[in-house]
Enzyme design. Structure first.
Site, PDB file in Angstrom:
ATOM      1  N   ASP A  21       0.810  -1.138  -0.122  1.00 22.29           N
ATOM      2  CA  ASP A  21      -0.014   0.096   0.044  1.00 22.29           C
ATOM      3  C   ASP A  21       0.817   1.207   0.040  1.00 22.29           C
ATOM      4  O   ASP A  21       0.522   2.382  -0.502  1.00 22.29           O
ATOM      5  CB  ASP A  21      -0.826  -0.036   1.369  1.00 22.29           C
ATOM      6  CG  ASP A  21      -1.962  -1.124   1.232  1.00 22.29           C
ATOM      7  OD1 ASP A  21      -2.131  -1.585   0.171  1.00 22.29           O
ATOM      8  OD2 ASP A  21      -2.594  -1.696   2.184  1.00 22.29           O
ATOM      9  N   ARG A  22       2.053   1.227   0.652  1.00 20.18           N
ATOM     10  CA  ARG A  22       2.854   2.285   0.566  1.00 20.18           C
ATOM     11  C   ARG A  22       3.447   2.567  -0.544  1.00 20.18           C
ATOM     12  O   ARG A  22       3.777   4.070  -0.881  1.00 20.18           O
ATOM     13  CB  ARG A  22       4.058   2.058   1.766  1.00 20.18           C
ATOM     14  CG  ARG A  22       3.620   1.858   3.106  1.00 20.18           C
ATOM     15  CD  ARG A  22       2.927   3.035   3.647  1.00 20.18           C
ATOM     16  NE  ARG A  22       2.419   2.641   4.809  1.00 20.18           N
ATOM     17  CZ  ARG A  22       1.202   2.622   5.372  1.00 20.18           C
ATOM     18  NH1 ARG A  22       0.163   2.663   4.507  1.00 20.18           N
ATOM     19  NH2 ARG A  22       0.648   2.270   6.789  1.00 20.18           N
TER      20      ARG A  22
END
Length: 183
Positions: free
Chosen positions: A2-3
């Site tokens: 997600d980062r």
């Protein structure tokens, strides 16, 4: 992962085929995707998302143990990602892209469902996918659960049916807007 998208912005294809690089650096190979070529997509989400750790842990252990079913399932999911990228890159227009991309989203979900099982994915997550598919949309998880991305290859009428059916079931829906790409 997600980062990655939070840092890069825009739309990014993440490739983890180079196992040595991933093991050595902890990252994959990232490639920007031209968001202008991507057809209209929708995110459907639950107000009570699942815990991704509960979903990932058993499959991660099976992967580390060399489980052939999990290794093949991950390969199938990766194949879907590569095929989706090729469809987008070679697209002559958003409509033709949606027609070809929607089944790939559903194939990705099928691969994931086989690996994680219905019990592992949870009724609510499966319900979101089934609602999308009930109107003919292609759909897959955006991540570990709690949200799905859907593509409506038949256009505006189908999009309206998608919005109505998911809202009626108590889920939220919004059209995807891509953040500007970081340079």
């Amino acid at each position: 992962m997600d980062r990655v998208i939070q840092v890069y912005g825009g739309c990014v294809h993440m490739n983890f085929r180079n196992a040595e690089k991933v093991k050595e650096t902890g990252i994959g190979e990232y490639e920007y995707v031209d968001a202008e070529k991507i057809p209209k997509l929708f995110v459907v989400w639950s107000q009570n998302p699942s815990n991704s750790g509960k979903i990932h842990q058993p499959v991660r252990q099976r992967w580390l143990s060399g489980d052939a079913e999990i290794i093949q399932g991950m390969q199938n999911a990766a194949d879907c990602a590569r095929e989706g990228l090729q469809i987008i890159q070679m697209s002559s227009g958003k409509e033709s892209c949606a027609i070809r991309l929607a089944p790939i989203l559903s194939a990705n979900f099928a691969a994931r469902r086989k690996m994680f099982t219905d019990a592992g994915l949870g009724d609510e997550n499966i319900r979101m996918i089934e609602l999308c598919q009930s109107v003919g949309a292609g759909a897959k998880f955006t991540g570990s659960g709690g949200a799905v991305v859907a593509c409506c290859p038949d256009g505006a009428e189908q999009e309206a049916r998608l919005k109505a059916v998911v809202a009626e079931a108590g889920f939220s829906v919004a059209e995807v807007e891509f953040a500007p790409r970081e340079l």
